[in-house]
Design a protein around this motif. Structure first.
Motif, PDB file in Angstrom:
ATOM      1  N   PHE A 110       0.839  -1.190   0.000  1.00  0.00           N
ATOM      2  CA  PHE A 110       0.000   0.000   0.000  1.00  0.00           C
ATOM      3  C   PHE A 110       0.872   1.237   0.000  1.00  0.00           C
ATOM      4  CE2 PHE A 110       1.039  -0.048   4.435  1.00  0.00           C
ATOM      5  CZ  PHE A 110       0.863   1.239   4.889  1.00  0.00           C
ATOM      6  N   TRP A 111       0.332   2.295  -0.549  1.00  0.00           N
ATOM      7  CA  TRP A 111       1.037   3.563  -0.543  1.00  0.00           C
ATOM      8  C   TRP A 111       0.013   4.693  -0.559  1.00  0.00           C
ATOM      9  CZ3 TRP A 111       1.106  -0.193  -4.162  1.00  0.00           C
ATOM     10  CH2 TRP A 111       0.569   0.092  -5.431  1.00  0.00           C
ATOM     11  N   PRO A 112       0.295   5.772   0.184  1.00  0.00           N
ATOM     12  CA  PRO A 112      -0.646   6.886   0.228  1.00  0.00           C
ATOM     13  C   PRO A 112      -0.620   7.687  -1.062  1.00  0.00           C
ATOM     14  CG  PRO A 112       1.332   7.420   1.460  1.00  0.00           C
ATOM     15  CD  PRO A 112       1.475   5.989   1.027  1.00  0.00           C
ATOM     16  N   ALA A 113      -1.748   8.295  -1.380  1.00  0.00           N
ATOM     17  CA  ALA A 113      -1.771   9.251  -2.489  1.00  0.00           C
ATOM     18  C   ALA A 113      -0.991  10.486  -2.072  1.00  0.00           C
ATOM     19  CB  ALA A 113      -3.210   9.609  -2.832  1.00  0.00           C
TER      20      ALA A 113
ATOM     21  N   HIS B 136      -8.371  13.722  -2.361  1.00  0.00           N
ATOM     22  CA  HIS B 136      -9.449  12.880  -2.859  1.00  0.00           C
ATOM     23  C   HIS B 136      -9.264  11.413  -2.480  1.00  0.00           C
ATOM     24  CE1 HIS B 136      -9.103  16.414  -5.451  1.00  0.00           C
ATOM     25  NE2 HIS B 136     -10.359  16.256  -5.785  1.00  0.00           N
ATOM     26  N   VAL B 137      -8.022  10.933  -2.567  1.00  0.00           N
ATOM     27  CA  VAL B 137      -7.723   9.513  -2.393  1.00  0.00           C
ATOM     28  C   VAL B 137      -6.851   9.335  -1.159  1.00  0.00           C
ATOM     29  CG1 VAL B 137      -6.668   7.479  -3.463  1.00  0.00           C
ATOM     30  CG2 VAL B 137      -7.865   9.158  -4.887  1.00  0.00           C
ATOM     31  N   LEU B 138      -7.263   8.436  -0.267  1.00  0.00           N
ATOM     32  CA  LEU B 138      -6.472   8.154   0.927  1.00  0.00           C
ATOM     33  C   LEU B 138      -5.254   7.316   0.581  1.00  0.00           C
ATOM     34  CD1 LEU B 138      -6.152   8.137   4.071  1.00  0.00           C
ATOM     35  CD2 LEU B 138      -7.474   6.002   4.033  1.00  0.00           C
ATOM     36  N   MET B 139      -5.466   6.202  -0.140  1.00  0.00           N
ATOM     37  CA  MET B 139      -4.357   5.309  -0.449  1.00  0.00           C
ATOM     38  C   MET B 139      -4.767   4.314  -1.530  1.00  0.00           C
ATOM     39  SD  MET B 139      -4.291   2.762   2.869  1.00  0.00           S
ATOM     40  CE  MET B 139      -5.755   1.880   3.401  1.00  0.00           C
ATOM     41  N   TYR B 140      -3.747   3.622  -2.024  1.00  0.00           N
ATOM     42  CA  TYR B 140      -3.914   2.498  -2.952  1.00  0.00           C
ATOM     43  C   TYR B 140      -3.433   1.234  -2.245  1.00  0.00           C
ATOM     44  CZ  TYR B 140      -3.685   6.506  -6.135  1.00  0.00           C
ATOM     45  OH  TYR B 140      -3.870   7.719  -6.740  1.00  0.00           O
ATOM     46  N   VAL B 141      -4.097   0.118  -2.522  1.00  0.00           N
ATOM     47  CA  VAL B 141      -3.762  -1.143  -1.861  1.00  0.00           C
ATOM     48  C   VAL B 141      -3.743  -2.258  -2.895  1.00  0.00           C
ATOM     49  CG1 VAL B 141      -4.372  -2.796  -0.051  1.00  0.00           C
ATOM     50  CG2 VAL B 141      -4.944  -0.360   0.236  1.00  0.00           C
TER      51      VAL B 141
ATOM     52  N   PHE C 220      -6.464  -4.789  -6.821  1.00  0.00           N
ATOM     53  CA  PHE C 220      -5.992  -3.411  -6.693  1.00  0.00           C
ATOM     54  C   PHE C 220      -7.144  -2.586  -6.161  1.00  0.00           C
ATOM     55  CE2 PHE C 220      -5.714   0.908  -8.405  1.00  0.00           C
ATOM     56  CZ  PHE C 220      -4.422   1.288  -8.045  1.00  0.00           C
ATOM     57  N   MET C 221      -6.878  -1.756  -5.148  1.00  0.00           N
ATOM     58  CA  MET C 221      -7.933  -0.961  -4.518  1.00  0.00           C
ATOM     59  C   MET C 221      -7.529   0.504  -4.449  1.00  0.00           C
ATOM     60  SD  MET C 221      -9.293  -1.117  -0.539  1.00  0.00           S
ATOM     61  CE  MET C 221      -9.867  -2.809  -0.658  1.00  0.00           C
ATOM     62  N   ALA C 222      -8.472   1.386  -4.731  1.00  0.00           N
ATOM     63  CA  ALA C 222      -8.306   2.818  -4.499  1.00  0.00           C
ATOM     64  C   ALA C 222      -9.308   3.226  -3.439  1.00  0.00           C
ATOM     65  CB  ALA C 222      -8.532   3.616  -5.786  1.00  0.00           C
TER      66      ALA C 222
ATOM     67  N   SER D  90      -0.027  -2.645 -15.235  1.00  0.00           N
ATOM     68  CA  SER D  90       0.771  -2.594 -14.012  1.00  0.00           C
ATOM     69  C   SER D  90       0.072  -1.742 -12.966  1.00  0.00           C
ATOM     70  CB  SER D  90       2.152  -2.011 -14.297  1.00  0.00           C
ATOM     71  OG  SER D  90       2.038  -0.636 -14.681  1.00  0.00           O
ATOM     72  N   ASN D  91       0.516  -1.885 -11.721  1.00  0.00           N
ATOM     73  CA  ASN D  91      -0.034  -1.052 -10.653  1.00  0.00           C
ATOM     74  C   ASN D  91       0.295   0.418 -10.880  1.00  0.00           C
ATOM     75  OD1 ASN D  91      -1.123  -3.254  -9.240  1.00  0.00           O
ATOM     76  ND2 ASN D  91       0.833  -3.649  -8.226  1.00  0.00           N
ATOM     77  N   GLU D  92       1.467   0.687 -11.423  1.00  0.00           N
ATOM     78  CA  GLU D  92       1.854   2.064 -11.717  1.00  0.00           C
ATOM     79  C   GLU D  92       0.887   2.696 -12.716  1.00  0.00           C
ATOM     80  OE1 GLU D  92       5.061  -0.067  -9.899  1.00  0.00           O
ATOM     81  OE2 GLU D  92       3.917  -0.515 -11.723  1.00  0.00           O
ATOM     82  N   GLU D  93       0.507   1.917 -13.734  1.00  0.00           N
ATOM     83  CA  GLU D  93      -0.444   2.420 -14.726  1.00  0.00           C
ATOM     84  C   GLU D  93      -1.827   2.592 -14.104  1.00  0.00           C
ATOM     85  OE1 GLU D  93      -2.035   3.608 -18.480  1.00  0.00           O
ATOM     86  OE2 GLU D  93      -0.074   3.671 -17.515  1.00  0.00           O
ATOM     87  N   ARG D  94      -2.207   1.701 -13.202  1.00  0.00           N
ATOM     88  CA  ARG D  94      -3.507   1.839 -12.534  1.00  0.00           C
ATOM     89  C   ARG D  94      -3.545   3.117 -11.702  1.00  0.00           C
ATOM     90  NH1 ARG D  94      -2.061  -3.839 -11.716  1.00  0.00           N
ATOM     91  NH2 ARG D  94      -3.077  -4.954 -13.431  1.00  0.00           N
ATOM     92  N   CYS D  95      -2.481   3.365 -10.956  1.00  0.00           N
ATOM     93  CA  CYS D  95      -2.409   4.603 -10.175  1.00  0.00           C
ATOM     94  C   CYS D  95      -2.469   5.825 -11.079  1.00  0.00           C
ATOM     95  CB  CYS D  95      -1.127   4.626  -9.346  1.00  0.00           C
ATOM     96  SG  CYS D  95      -1.129   3.519  -7.932  1.00  0.00           S
ATOM     97  N   ARG D  96      -1.760   5.762 -12.213  1.00  0.00           N
ATOM     98  CA  ARG D  96      -1.744   6.894 -13.129  1.00  0.00           C
ATOM     99  C   ARG D  96      -3.147   7.167 -13.664  1.00  0.00           C
ATOM    100  NH1 ARG D  96      -2.103   8.459 -17.960  1.00  0.00           N
ATOM    101  NH2 ARG D  96      -2.598   6.385 -18.762  1.00  0.00           N
ATOM    102  N   LEU D  97      -3.902   6.119 -13.944  1.00  0.00           N
ATOM    103  CA  LEU D  97      -5.261   6.292 -14.452  1.00  0.00           C
ATOM    104  C   LEU D  97      -6.171   6.921 -13.394  1.00  0.00           C
ATOM    105  CD1 LEU D  97      -5.624   2.918 -16.373  1.00  0.00           C
ATOM    106  CD2 LEU D  97      -5.653   5.200 -17.400  1.00  0.00           C
ATOM    107  N   VAL D  98      -6.036   6.473 -12.142  1.00  0.00           N
ATOM    108  CA  VAL D  98      -6.823   7.074 -11.059  1.00  0.00           C
ATOM    109  C   VAL D  98      -6.466   8.558 -10.917  1.00  0.00           C
ATOM    110  CG1 VAL D  98      -7.284   7.062  -8.576  1.00  0.00           C
ATOM    111  CG2 VAL D  98      -7.085   4.890  -9.813  1.00  0.00           C
TER     112      VAL D  98
END
Length: 288
Positions: free
Chosen positions: A18-21, A28-33, A105-107, A152-160
């Protein structure tokens, strides 16, 4: 890929990342998991996922595997959860179970931000677990589908982050975000003043725009702050003094803290502390 009977590769341990936004996205976003149990061969008990009542809206993409809700607020449930899961604010603790290996993957969104971003009436999804593909349409639906097929998770985070960046400007004007940033117990008087409406209208808007009633929101935000401080003390090697902790966090006394914790998690603070340290199924409590 599943592990065959002839697969001689060593088994893995469950992995939770997990990592915080950061930056403006953190409004808007607390974290990704990310949760990954592939090739772990977990027991039935360890395949459970216990979660507390909480004041967040979550989007969970089951990239591999499935899960079902089996308990909510101490009551049995039997709901197969969708591949792209939207979870509203939860006033009840619960338990889900992985059906085989899991990779997800969770936002985790602040509820007022989620309301601003997606325009949903949060009272309709409180304590519910719904299919995001059915709840969303147009650009929002395309967004959740794009995340599900990202490489990838990096791409998922980028999309969010891209979606939030394109649609999150309105949040700066939200009184709920101001109340949240104050970091104090919510009061009807303060909320009414910031919203510019009467008491009854505040309660209706709280459920629609912030996910829960003011009373429940206040209780859950206090519990979140309480949990964070206990975690900090444990990292420092300091065992919790529950009576002092209750006093420091606005509880009437230790009994009040215990009652609150049991409502939110189903366990006393000491039981939860022991379980979270021992049980794989309490991985989410270690995150919170």
């Amino acid at each position: 890929m599943s592990t065959s009977a002839s697969d001689t590769r060593p088994l893995l341990s469950p992995r939770t990342q997990f990592w915080p936004a950061d930056g403006v996205i953190a409004e808007h976003v607390l974290m990704y998991v990310v949760r990954d149990t592939r090739r772990c061969h977990l027991s039935e008990r360890d395949s459970l996922n216990r979660f507390p009542a909480n004041p967040f809206c979550c989007l969970t993409w089951m990239l591999e595997g499935q899960a079902r809700l089996i308990e909510q607020g101490g009551q049995e449930r039997a709901q197969l959860l969708p591949r792209i899961l939207l979870t509203g604010c939860q006033s009840l603790h619960g338990v889900s179970q992985n059906l085989g290996d899991r990779h997800s993957f969770m936002a985790v969104f602040f509820p007022d931000a989620f309301h601003s971003l997606f325009g949903l009436d949060l009272s309709q999804i409180q304590d519910n677990f719904v299919d995001a593909e059915q709840m969303f349409s147009g650009e929002a639906k395309q967004f959740v589908l794009d995340v599900s097929t990202a490489d990838s998770n990096e791409e998922r985070c980028r999309l969010v982050q891209a979606y939030v960046g394109a649609h999150g400007q309105i949040l700066a004007l939200s009184p709920w975000s101001r109340l949240r940033r104050m970091g104090q117990n919510l009061s009807l008087q303060l909320a009414a003043m910031l919203l510019g409406v009467g008491d009854r209208q505040v309660q209706r808007r709280a459920r629609r725009e912030a996910g829960l009633s003011l009373l429940v929101l206040s209780r859950l935000w206090r519990a979140k702050r309480s949990h964070a401080q206990i975690h900090e003390k444990l990292v420092q090697g300091k065992p919790p003094d529950w009576a002092a902790h209750a006093s420091e966090h606005g509880y009437a006394d230790q009994s009040h803290l215990v009652r609150d914790c049991k409502q939110i998690t189903g366990r006393t603070p000491q039981q939860l502390l022991g379980d979270a340290q021992r049980n794989e199924s309490d991985w989410m409590y270690r995150l919170w």
